[in-house]
Write an enzyme that holds these catalytic residues in place. Structure first.
Site, PDB file in Angstrom:
ATOM      1  N   ASP A  29       0.798  -1.232   0.000  1.00  0.00           N
ATOM      2  CA  ASP A  29       0.000   0.000   0.000  1.00  0.00           C
ATOM      3  C   ASP A  29       0.834   1.287   0.000  1.00  0.00           C
ATOM      4  O   ASP A  29       1.797   1.405   0.771  1.00  0.00           O
ATOM      5  CB  ASP A  29      -0.877   0.054   1.244  1.00  0.00           C
ATOM      6  CG  ASP A  29      -1.786  -1.151   1.386  1.00  0.00           C
ATOM      7  OD1 ASP A  29      -1.753  -2.023   0.515  1.00  0.00           O
ATOM      8  OD2 ASP A  29      -2.526  -1.212   2.384  1.00  0.00           O
TER       9      ASP A  29
ATOM     10  N   GLU B 181     -10.572  -1.782   3.835  1.00  0.00           N
ATOM     11  CA  GLU B 181      -9.252  -1.243   4.159  1.00  0.00           C
ATOM     12  C   GLU B 181      -9.055   0.132   3.521  1.00  0.00           C
ATOM     13  O   GLU B 181      -9.812   0.544   2.644  1.00  0.00           O
ATOM     14  CB  GLU B 181      -8.138  -2.184   3.658  1.00  0.00           C
ATOM     15  CG  GLU B 181      -8.131  -3.546   4.323  1.00  0.00           C
ATOM     16  CD  GLU B 181      -6.962  -4.393   3.888  1.00  0.00           C
ATOM     17  OE1 GLU B 181      -6.262  -4.926   4.757  1.00  0.00           O
ATOM     18  OE2 GLU B 181      -6.734  -4.531   2.669  1.00  0.00           O
TER      19      GLU B 181
END
Length: 565
Positions: A143, A312
Site C-alpha cells: 500500500d 481497508e
C-alpha cells in the site's frame, strides 16, 4: 592504477571479512553471529523458499535494536538484503522448518555466502521492472502511505519490507518526486518499534499548527500492528525528511481486531481534523481539533456496497461533479477479497459529509468500482495537492498473487498517478479517472513500432478490437462492445501466467457512454487503459517472455508515442 588497486583491496577485504564470520551454534535451530566491523553493511543472503528466521539485532549495549524476520538462505541464494552495521552488533537467530528436510543449521548456505560491503548495489537486474512507474529499489512493497505535497515535492511513503521481497517486517519506505514520475528513494520514514510494526496510514501538512509542532509541520498517523491494531502518531519539522514518534503512542485504540489505516484531512466547515478508519467491514469517522484527542462521530458501511472481504485504506474527499457546478463527497473503500474479478479492488461511495456523518446517495445494493482491472488496490490521495487537485496513487498488484509474480529483486510497483473527479450517468454519480497532467510530459515523438514502454492513443470508430502480440504468439486482446458499452481486456495468453491460477483472466468494464478515444500505457509488465474522457479505467499486469512488438486494430486507429524518460 591506484584506483584499481584500492578496488581490489576493498574486494579482498570484503571476502576476508565474510570468511571470518563464523556462527556460534546454540542448538538445532539456534545460532548467534558476531558481525565484523569496518564496513557499512552486512549483506544477508535470502532464499525465498526458506522459512522465515527470527533475527534479533543486538547492539553493543546488549539492547535489541530490531527484530526482523528474514528468509536466510538454506541451499541457494536468490538475492541479498543489506543490514547496516553498528558498533558491536550481534545477530541472535532462531530458524524454523523441519530439520529432517533442511539439514543441519551449521551447513546452511547463509553462513558461506554472507558478505560485508560499504555499498549495496541496487542496479536493476529485473527485466520486468517498470521504466516510468514508481518501484522500491529493492524488497517488497504494497500500500502507498503518508502521501503529501509540500514545497514543490510529492512525498510517497509505502508499506515496505527492507529484508526481502515477500510481505513481512512492515515499515514505511519513503520516496520523493518533483513531477510524480521520477522518484528518489529516501530510505526508511517510520520503522517498527515495541508498539508494533508499521501498517498503512497518512500524512497531513498542519498549516495552522494545531498539533503544536510548528506551522506546516508534517503529522503522520499510522496503524501500529502487534497483538492488537492501534493508531500511532509521528511528526516531522524538516519538511518530511525525518520523523519523530509521539511519546504517548498509541493515540487511539479499539476492541475490534481489524482497526486500521487512518486517513486524515482538514474539514473547513467544522474547523476540525477528520479521521476515517477501516474497522472490520465498515468505516468509522473520528474528529479532533489538535491531532491528539479524538472523538468518535459515526460509522458507515453496514449493508452498503460489497462485503466480500475486509474493508481497508479509506479516503474521503470532496470532488467537483463535471459539467454541473456542484460538489459531492466520495468515500473510497478498498476491499480484499471481493473485487469484481477476484482478490482486491477499490470500491467507492458518493454522497454528502457534514463533518460528522457520511450519507450515501445510492441504494445499499449499488457497488461502484474505481478501476475494472485485477491490479488496482489501496487507492489513496495526496494531502495538500496544489490547485485543489485530488491526486491518487494505487498499488499495482493483487493479493491473490502479489508474492508470486516473476520478480525477486523487488516486488510491486505503483500505477500511474491519477486525478479524480465525478461525473453523472443516468441517475448515478461516478468517479472519473484521468492520468495526472504530469504524465502528459512523458509523451515523445511518434513511433512506427511498439516498444516495451510506450503510450498508445486509439481513436475508436464504433466496435473496436485491438491486439498486442509478440513473436512467440503471446498476446493481449482488448475489445470495445459499442452496443453493450463495455470494454474488456483478455490476458489469458499474455505471457507467463503459470505462477497463479488466479492470474489468467478477462476483465470487463462499463464505459458509461460511447468510447471515442483511449489512452493505453504500456510499461514492461503493465497495461493501463483510460477513456480519454475519464469515464473508465482498467489496470492489469502482464509478463510477456519478450516485449509485444506488433499491434492490430479493427474499428479504430492507433498512434504509438515514445515515453521520454
Amino acid at each position: 592504477m591506484k584506483k584499481l588497486f584500492m578496488t581490489l583491496l576493498a574486494t579482498l577485504t570484503c571476502t576476508l571479512a565474510g570468511a571470518q564470520s563464523k556462527p556460534m551454534m546454540l542448538g538445532e535451530n539456534h545460532a548467534m553471529l558476531r558481525l565484523e566491523q569496518g564496513t557499512k553493511y552486512v549483506l544477508l543472503p535470502v532464499e525465498e523458499k526458506a522459512e522465515n528466521a527470527n533475527v534479533r539485532i543486538i547492539g553493543s549495549d546488549n539492547q535489541c535494536r530490531r527484530r526482523p524476520n528474514v528468509r536466510l538462505a538454506v541451499d541457494n541464494v536468490d538475492y541479498y538484503v543489506p543490514l547496516e552495521i553498528q558498533d558491536g552488533q550481534l545477530l541472535d537467530i532462531i530458524f524454523h522448518g523441519d530439520r529432517r528436510q533442511t539439514g543441519a543449521v551449521k551447513d546452511f548456505a547463509c553462513w558461506k555466502e554472507l558478505k560485508y560491503s560499504n555499498t549495496f548495489d541496487t542496479t536493476n537486474r529485473e527485466r520486468f521492472r517498470p521504466l516510468y512507474h514508481h518501484t522500491p529499489l529493492y524488497g517488497w512493497m504494497n500500500d502507498p502511505n503518508g502521501m503529501f505535497y509540500k514545497d514543490g515535492e510529492w512525498h510517497l511513503c509505502y508499506q515496505w519490507n527492507p529484508y526481502g521481497s515477500q510481505w513481512e517486517n512492515m515499515t514505511w519506505g519513503h520516496s520523493v518526486s518533483k513531477d510524480l514520475i521520477h522518484w528518489q528513494s529516501l530510505g526508511t520514514a517510520v520503522e517498527a518499534d515495541a508498539v508494533g510494526t508499521i501498517f498503512s496510514g497518512s500524512c497531513v501538512v498542519d498549516k495552522n499548527n494545531t498539533a503544536g509542532y510548528g506551522k506546516d509541520a508534517i503529522v503522520a498517523y499510522y496503524t501500529s500492528a502487534a497483538e492488537a491494531q492501534t493508531q500511532s502518531m509521528a511528526y516531522s519539522t524538516d519538511g518530511g525528511r525525518t520523523f519523530k514518534k509521539y511519546e504517548k503512542n498509541p493515540v487511539l485504540t479499539s476492541g475490534v481486531p481489524d482497526f486500521r489505516d487512518p486517513h486524515l484531512f482538514w474539514h473547513q466547515e467544522t474547523q476540525r481534523w477528520i479521521m476515517p478508519l477501516a474497522v472490520g467491514q465498515e468505516m468509522q469517522f473520528y474528529s479532533s481539533a489538535n491531532l491528539r484527542d479524538w472523538t468518535y462521530e459515526s460509522s458507515f458501511g453496514k449493508e452498503y456496497g460489497n462485503h466480500g472481504g475486509v474493508w481497508e485504506c479509506p479516503d474521503l474527499m470532496r470532488l467537483p461533479v463535471r459539467g454541473t457546478g456542484q460538489e459531492k463527497w466520495m468515500l473510497v473503500c478498498n476491499i480484499n477479497p471481493g473485487g469484481p474479478f477476484g482478490g482486491s479492488a477499490t470500491q467507492y461511495f458518493v454522497g454528502q459529509f457534514d463533518g460528522h456523518k457520511f450519507t450515501c446517495e445510492s441504494k445499499p445494493e449499488v457497488t461502484k468500482w474505481m478501476d475494472y482491472g485485477k491490479d488496482h488496490y489501496a487507492t489513496v490521495s495526496f494531502d495538500n495537492a496544489p490547485d485543489g487537485r485530488h491526486v491518487a496513487i494505487v498499488w499495482m498488484s493483487n493479493w491473490q498473487y502479489a508474492g508470486a509474480v516473476p520478480t525477486k529483486q523487488f516486488r510491486s510497483a505503483n500505477a500511474l498517478p491519477r486525478d479524480l473527479h465525478l461525473f453523472t450517468d443516468g441517475q448515478e454519480t461516478y468517479c472519473g479517472v484521468l492520468p495526472s497532467p504530469e504524465v502528459d510530459a512523458l509523451r515523445g515523438q511518434k513511433l512506427k513500432k511498439l516498444t516495451d514502454a510506450c503510450e498508445l492513443v486509439v481513436d475508436v470508430r464504433g466496435a473496436m478490437e485491438l491486439t498486442l502480440q509478440n513473436l512467440k504468439g503471446e498476446q493481449v486482446l482488448m475489445k470495445y462492445d459499442a452496443q453493450k458499452q463495455t470494454f474488456s481486456m483478455d490476458r489469458t495468453k499474455s505471457g507467463d501466467v503459470s505462477f497463479s491460477e488466479a492470474f489468467p483472466c478477462t476483465t470487463v468494464a462499463p464505459t458509461h457512454g460511447q468510447l471515442k478515444q483511449l489512452r493505453i500505457f504500456i510499461d514492461r509488465c503493465s497495461i493501463e487503459v483510460f477513456d480519454a474522457e475519464g469515464r473508465m479505467a482498467m489496470t492489469n499486469l502482464v509478463f510477456p517472455s519478450e516485449p509485444y512488438n506488433t499491434i492490430k486494430v479493427k474499428g479504430g486507429k492507433a498512434t504509438i508515442y515514445e515515453v521520454k524518460l
